[in-house]
Design a protein around this motif. Structure first.
Motif, PDB file in Angstrom:
ATOM      1  N   UNK A 106       0.808  -1.220   0.000  1.00 18.24           N
ATOM      2  CA  UNK A 106       0.000   0.000   0.000  1.00 18.24           C
ATOM      3  C   UNK A 106       0.843   1.273   0.000  1.00 18.24           C
ATOM      4  N   UNK A 107       1.888   1.314   0.815  1.00 15.14           N
ATOM      5  CA  UNK A 107       2.699   2.530   0.883  1.00 15.14           C
ATOM      6  C   UNK A 107       3.446   2.764  -0.429  1.00 15.14           C
ATOM      7  N   UNK A 108       4.098   1.732  -0.919  1.00 13.00           N
ATOM      8  CA  UNK A 108       4.871   1.892  -2.148  1.00 13.00           C
ATOM      9  C   UNK A 108       3.960   2.131  -3.355  1.00 13.00           C
ATOM     10  N   UNK A 109       2.815   1.485  -3.361  1.00  8.50           N
ATOM     11  CA  UNK A 109       1.844   1.696  -4.444  1.00  8.50           C
ATOM     12  C   UNK A 109       1.347   3.142  -4.438  1.00  8.50           C
ATOM     13  N   UNK A 110       1.083   3.661  -3.253  1.00  6.97           N
ATOM     14  CA  UNK A 110       0.620   5.049  -3.156  1.00  6.97           C
ATOM     15  C   UNK A 110       1.658   6.014  -3.717  1.00  6.97           C
ATOM     16  N   UNK A 111       2.930   5.750  -3.447  1.00  5.86           N
ATOM     17  CA  UNK A 111       3.979   6.618  -3.988  1.00  5.86           C
ATOM     18  C   UNK A 111       3.995   6.570  -5.508  1.00  5.86           C
ATOM     19  N   UNK A 112       3.776   5.395  -6.079  1.00  2.00           N
ATOM     20  CA  UNK A 112       3.707   5.292  -7.538  1.00  2.00           C
ATOM     21  C   UNK A 112       2.543   6.114  -8.087  1.00  2.00           C
ATOM     22  N   UNK A 113       1.447   6.138  -7.371  1.00  2.00           N
ATOM     23  CA  UNK A 113       0.280   6.905  -7.818  1.00  2.00           C
ATOM     24  C   UNK A 113       0.507   8.410  -7.685  1.00  2.00           C
ATOM     25  N   UNK A 114       1.205   8.809  -6.626  1.00  2.00           N
ATOM     26  CA  UNK A 114       1.325  10.233  -6.312  1.00  2.00           C
ATOM     27  C   UNK A 114       2.408  10.939  -7.115  1.00  2.00           C
ATOM     28  N   UNK A 115       3.374  10.199  -7.639  1.00  2.00           N
ATOM     29  CA  UNK A 115       4.516  10.827  -8.313  1.00  2.00           C
ATOM     30  C   UNK A 115       4.470  10.465  -9.793  1.00  2.00           C
ATOM     31  N   UNK A 116       4.110  11.391 -10.656  1.00  2.00           N
ATOM     32  CA  UNK A 116       3.944  11.065 -12.081  1.00  2.00           C
ATOM     33  C   UNK A 116       5.263  10.853 -12.817  1.00  2.00           C
ATOM     34  N   UNK A 117       6.311  11.564 -12.426  1.00  2.00           N
ATOM     35  CA  UNK A 117       7.583  11.467 -13.139  1.00  2.00           C
ATOM     36  C   UNK A 117       8.294  10.161 -12.798  1.00  2.00           C
ATOM     37  N   UNK A 118       8.608   9.313 -13.789  1.00  2.74           N
ATOM     38  CA  UNK A 118       9.299   8.043 -13.503  1.00  2.74           C
ATOM     39  C   UNK A 118      10.637   8.239 -12.795  1.00  2.74           C
TER      40      UNK A 118
END
Length: 519
Positions: A106-118
């Motif tokens: 959940x935490x790492x997935x949320x970061x992927x969602x919140x940060x658009x720049x790869x």
């Protein structure tokens, strides 16, 4: 390369999750112990938050976080043909693995969602994954750890709601309303982190009022469910629909309001410790993120995440009781909003410092900090003669891990007791010394036994441990756990820095003595 590094850091996180360190008693007493007592009927210790006239802890978030996994574990246990209750230590490790999985997913997935720049996303994910806070606090059963996940996904939902590409935001609004209520009943500090991000919703709700209506309705329904569950839990009357309705109408238990009133009174907080308003900013946050503090002040990257962290730290600084773990939700938000140094040498220096900082505190907090308490309780649960256990200079042990031994074993927490008073306490509890005591394992056949569990670094006991005479107490060492550090026994003022560190680190460990006396 970064994927292999990330997977290595995930493995490190799992390793620390499976280490028995004990960061704070609240990780047991504010959650798992309460629910374990309800589901498995383990004898438990309810702290004042649950027993006061106006309880301040809600059980609403505890049931989905801890209750459902425990119920599933019990179902699997019975389904596999196992007899009797599940050993509490199995429940304990199940919850640790659960916290690891929720952090990892959940935490790492949320970061992927919140940060658009790869590119920025890779840096942010690695920084968060390499933080000792992620390895330790986030894999323990703290309400603050749960708050971190709830906040991260609240920000994801806010971002989805205001996304112009979304054709409808009603579903996200409904989920956000439910999640926000869950967060408030988990910790009343939760709304502080949503002050700035919540401003983004104002314009959206102005043009899409149905989304606002959906959010309010979902939040209202969830609030009703939460209050009903708390009212039923704290009611002394038998649970019936009639009693529940009467209690909701006449005496509802609203734990967030009780919590707010309690924490608004300075005289209440004085019992927990008062701190200056800048404690979070100059001490607690640097303690959690170390070298990243410099980047936080000098190279921040403006984002919704950073705004959330700033609003949370600012509001929490108003309250005079400030512990570092209160800032756990801000840690991934801050770390994901930093810009690394452009200069290659500065980047390498900072990177090495970051690694050293997190390895040191990861090992200290994740492997050694009060790490003998959990194994110590498992040991005590297997001592057939134990009827009294005195814990000195340690955190309060979770009694639900005694596996039914509570029925005959009285656990006494005397953490801050003076040495002379400790001896008096032991003298009243110690059993008579018999020849069986001095033989191998014969003492286990006795009906009563008193045990003292204390750090090996408690040198005050040394003159009494070697007593072979007829008078006084006799201490027989029966168990020792080497990987235990007691950081609450640091006395730099009296013994000096070097002598204190030599004693606490050089004589690390938790020891159990069987205490007897001449009769």
């Amino acid at each position: 390369m970064w994927r292999r590094t990330y997977l290595l850091l995930v493995a490190v996180r799992l390793w620390f999750a499976l280490s028995p360190s004990y960061l704070h008693p609240d990780e047991n007493f504010q959650g798992p112990e309460i629910i374990a007592g309800e589901i498995f009927s383990y004898p438990v210790r309810r702290t004042w938050e649950f027993t006061s006239e106006h309880p301040i802890r809600s059980v609403f978030p505890l049931w989905p976080v801890y209750g459902l996994p425990m119920l599933l574990l019990r179902w699997l246990w019975i389904g596999n043909g196992q007899d009797g209750e599940i050993p509490p230590i199995a429940v304990f490790w199940t919850l640790r693995v659960l916290m690891f999985l929720t952090s990892f997913v959940l935490e790492d997935w949320a970061l992927h969602e919140l940060i658009p720049s790869p590119r920025n996303r890779r840096v942010a994910v690695l920084l968060v994954a390499s933080s000792y806070v992620t390895w330790t606090y986030q894999t323990h059963t703290f309400s603050n750890s749960v708050e971190t996940l709830v906040l991260a996904w609240s920000l994801v939902l806010i971002q989805r709601i205001v996304d112009v590409r979304q054709r409808s935001s009603i579903l996200s609004s409904v989920i956000l309303g439910m999640v926000c209520v869950f967060g408030v009943f988990n910790r009343i500090t939760f709304p502080a982190f949503l002050l700035i991000p919540g401003l983004r919703l104002l314009k959206h709700f102005f043009y899409r009022p149905f989304s606002l209506i959906a959010l309010v309705l979902a939040a209202s329904f969830t609030t009703l469910v939460a209050i009903s569950l708390d009212t039923a839990f704290y009611s002394p009357e038998p649970l019936t629909w009639g009693n529940l309705y009467n209690n909701l109408a006449n005496n509802p238990v609203i734990t967030p309001w009780n919590n707010f009133k309690y924490n608004s009174a300075v005289e209440n907080l004085a019992g927990h410790g008062l701190h200056p308003w800048y404690q979070h900013l100059v001490a607690n946050l640097p303690m959690l993120i170390g070298p990243a503090t410099l980047l936080f002040f000098y190279r921040p990257q403006l984002s919704l995440r950073l705004g959330s962290a700033l609003s949370g730290v600012a509001v929490l600084s108003i309250f005079p009781h400030q512990e570092a773990r209160f800032l756990l939700p801000a840690v991934p938000l801050v770390l994901s909003s930093l810009r690394l140094p452009n200069n290659l040498i500065a980047l390498r220096v900072w990177g090495v410092t970051w690694i050293i900082f997190n390895v040191f505190f990861g090992i200290l907090m994740g492997s050694y900090h009060q790490a003998g308490i959990i194994p110590g309780q498992v040991f005590m649960s297997g001592q057939p003669d134990a009827t009294n256990a005195v814990w000195w200079k340690t955190y309060t042990p979770p009694i639900w891990l005694l596996n039914g031994k509570n029925e005959v074993l009285t656990t006494r927490d005397v953490m801050g007791m003076k040495g002379e008073s400790l001896l008096e306490e032991l003298a009243t509890l110690a059993t008579c010394d018999t020849p069986a005591d001095r033989r191998n394992q014969e003492y286990l056949k006795e009906k009563n036994g008193t045990y003292l569990l204390a750090p090996a670094s408690a040198t005050w006991l040394d003159p009494y441990l070697e007593n072979k005479g007829l008078d006084g107490l006799r201490f027989r060492e029966v168990w020792r756990y080497r990987h235990h550090l007691n950081l609450d026994d640091l006395d730099f003022a009296e013994n000096g820095v070097w002598e204190t560190l030599t004693r606490v680190i050089g004589r690390r460990g938790l020891v159990a003595w069987r205490v007897t006396k001449s009769c």
